[in-house]
Scaffold this active site. Structure first.
Site, PDB file in Angstrom:
ATOM      1  N   HIS A  20      -3.449  -5.497   1.865  1.00  0.00           N
ATOM      2  CA  HIS A  20      -2.727  -5.695   3.137  1.00  0.00           C
ATOM      3  C   HIS A  20      -2.757  -7.154   3.583  1.00  0.00           C
ATOM      4  O   HIS A  20      -3.579  -7.522   4.435  1.00  0.00           O
ATOM      5  CB  HIS A  20      -3.382  -4.847   4.231  1.00  0.00           C
ATOM      6  CG  HIS A  20      -3.169  -3.388   4.077  1.00  0.00           C
ATOM      7  ND1 HIS A  20      -2.129  -2.715   4.685  1.00  0.00           N
ATOM      8  CD2 HIS A  20      -3.845  -2.468   3.377  1.00  0.00           C
ATOM      9  CE1 HIS A  20      -2.188  -1.437   4.359  1.00  0.00           C
ATOM     10  NE2 HIS A  20      -3.219  -1.259   3.569  1.00  0.00           N
ATOM     11  N   CYS A  29       0.829  -1.209   0.000  1.00  0.00           N
ATOM     12  CA  CYS A  29       0.000   0.000   0.000  1.00  0.00           C
ATOM     13  C   CYS A  29       0.866   1.262   0.000  1.00  0.00           C
ATOM     14  O   CYS A  29       1.476   1.575  -1.021  1.00  0.00           O
ATOM     15  CB  CYS A  29      -0.965  -0.075   1.173  1.00  0.00           C
ATOM     16  SG  CYS A  29      -2.455   0.877   0.922  1.00  0.00           S
ATOM     17  N   GLU A  44      -0.947  -8.557   5.619  1.00  0.00           N
ATOM     18  CA  GLU A  44      -0.577  -8.673   7.044  1.00  0.00           C
ATOM     19  C   GLU A  44      -1.796  -8.593   7.958  1.00  0.00           C
ATOM     20  O   GLU A  44      -1.682  -8.809   9.160  1.00  0.00           O
ATOM     21  CB  GLU A  44       0.462  -7.602   7.409  1.00  0.00           C
ATOM     22  CG  GLU A  44      -0.045  -6.190   7.615  1.00  0.00           C
ATOM     23  CD  GLU A  44      -0.330  -5.434   6.310  1.00  0.00           C
ATOM     24  OE1 GLU A  44      -0.328  -6.059   5.230  1.00  0.00           O
ATOM     25  OE2 GLU A  44      -0.574  -4.212   6.383  1.00  0.00           O
TER      26      GLU A  44
HETATM   27  N1  GLN Z   1      -3.735   6.208   0.931  1.00  0.00           N
HETATM   28  C1  GLN Z   1      -2.456   5.953   1.531  1.00  0.00           C
HETATM   29  C2  GLN Z   1      -1.347   6.747   0.820  1.00  0.00           C
HETATM   30  O1  GLN Z   1      -1.577   7.350  -0.149  1.00  0.00           O
HETATM   31  C3  GLN Z   1      -2.113   4.496   1.522  1.00  0.00           C
HETATM   32  C4  GLN Z   1      -3.068   3.732   2.403  1.00  0.00           C
HETATM   33  C5  GLN Z   1      -2.483   2.527   3.068  1.00  0.00           C
HETATM   34  O2  GLN Z   1      -1.257   2.331   3.125  1.00  0.00           O
HETATM   35  N2  GLN Z   1      -3.348   1.741   3.657  1.00  0.00           N
HETATM   36  O3  GLN Z   1      -0.243   6.721   1.281  1.00  0.00           O
END
Ligand code: GLN
Length: 196
Positions: free
Chosen positions: A170, A80, A172
């Site tokens: 995610h 992410c 994890e």
């Molecule tokens: N929206 C977040 C970003 O732009 C990422 C979200 C996340 O890591 N769950 O960094």
């Protein structure tokens, strides 16, 4: 036993450590530039807020070291926000952070508020993998040598480029450890190649 360094300046780093330890790895938290000097076989860049993490990496003087460790082939897993840190291009005009992976990403691709949801999909050869999205980015385009591992709803949401693995979702947080196992296989592949 593999030793994994987990970037721990912000975000969901503890959850990665819990999964990796349950799979028999040794983990430590990377909080400053000195921690980058500790021997590690792999690196995790967790989810969180990429703008905050990117700024802290720069302010703490970690950017160049992280970049060269990854370019030298240290296996890295970015989830992410961690995927955004690795991307060469970010669509919303943000300057790229580590920029080691030839992908273009779009942040908050599912919307900011209602952008969290669960799904199931395949990940490379693995089927029925839970996909947990939290204000997730998507991969809009990939460069040469990038292998797409997961597509969901018409978007690329997991990919690998050499020893760099990224997921929009995610693993994890789901209790399904197969994506982390895949990463640890990358780690042991490099250790074997290096004769360790
Ligand atoms: N929206 C977040 C970003 O732009 C990422 C979200 C996340 O890591 N769950 O960094």
């Amino acid at each position: 036993m593999a030793t994994i360094g987990i970037l721990a300046v912000q975000g969901a780093f503890r959850e990665h450590a819990d999964v990796l330890r349950s799979l028999g790895s040794d983990c430590f938290e990377i909080r400053n530039a000195r921690d980058l000097g500790r021997p590690m076989d792999g690196l995790v860049l967790p989810g969180g807020e990429s703008t905050v993490q990117g700024k802290l990496i720069t302010d703490l003087g970690m950017g160049d070291a992280l970049r060269s460790m990854i370019r030298d082939g240290l296996p890295v897993f970015g989830t992410c926000a961690g995927m955004i840190l690795l991307a060469e291009r970010i669509d919303d005009g943000h300057v790229a952070h580590l920029a080691t992976m030839p992908i273009a990403v779009r942040r908050n691709a599912y919307g900011r508020q209602l952008g969290s949801f669960s799904a199931t999909g395949s990940f490379g050869p693995l089927d029925g993998v839970p996909l947990e999205f939290i204000r997730a980015p998507v991969i809009e385009s990939v460069g040469d040598g990038v292998h797409v591992l997961t597509e969901h709803g018409g978007h690329t949401v997991a990919a690998r480029y050499g020893n760099q693995l990224v997921t929009s979702f995610h693993p994890e947080l789901t209790g399904d450890t197969r994506v982390h196992r895949y990463f640890l296989d990358m780690v042991s592949g490099r250790r074997t190649a290096a004769g360790n």
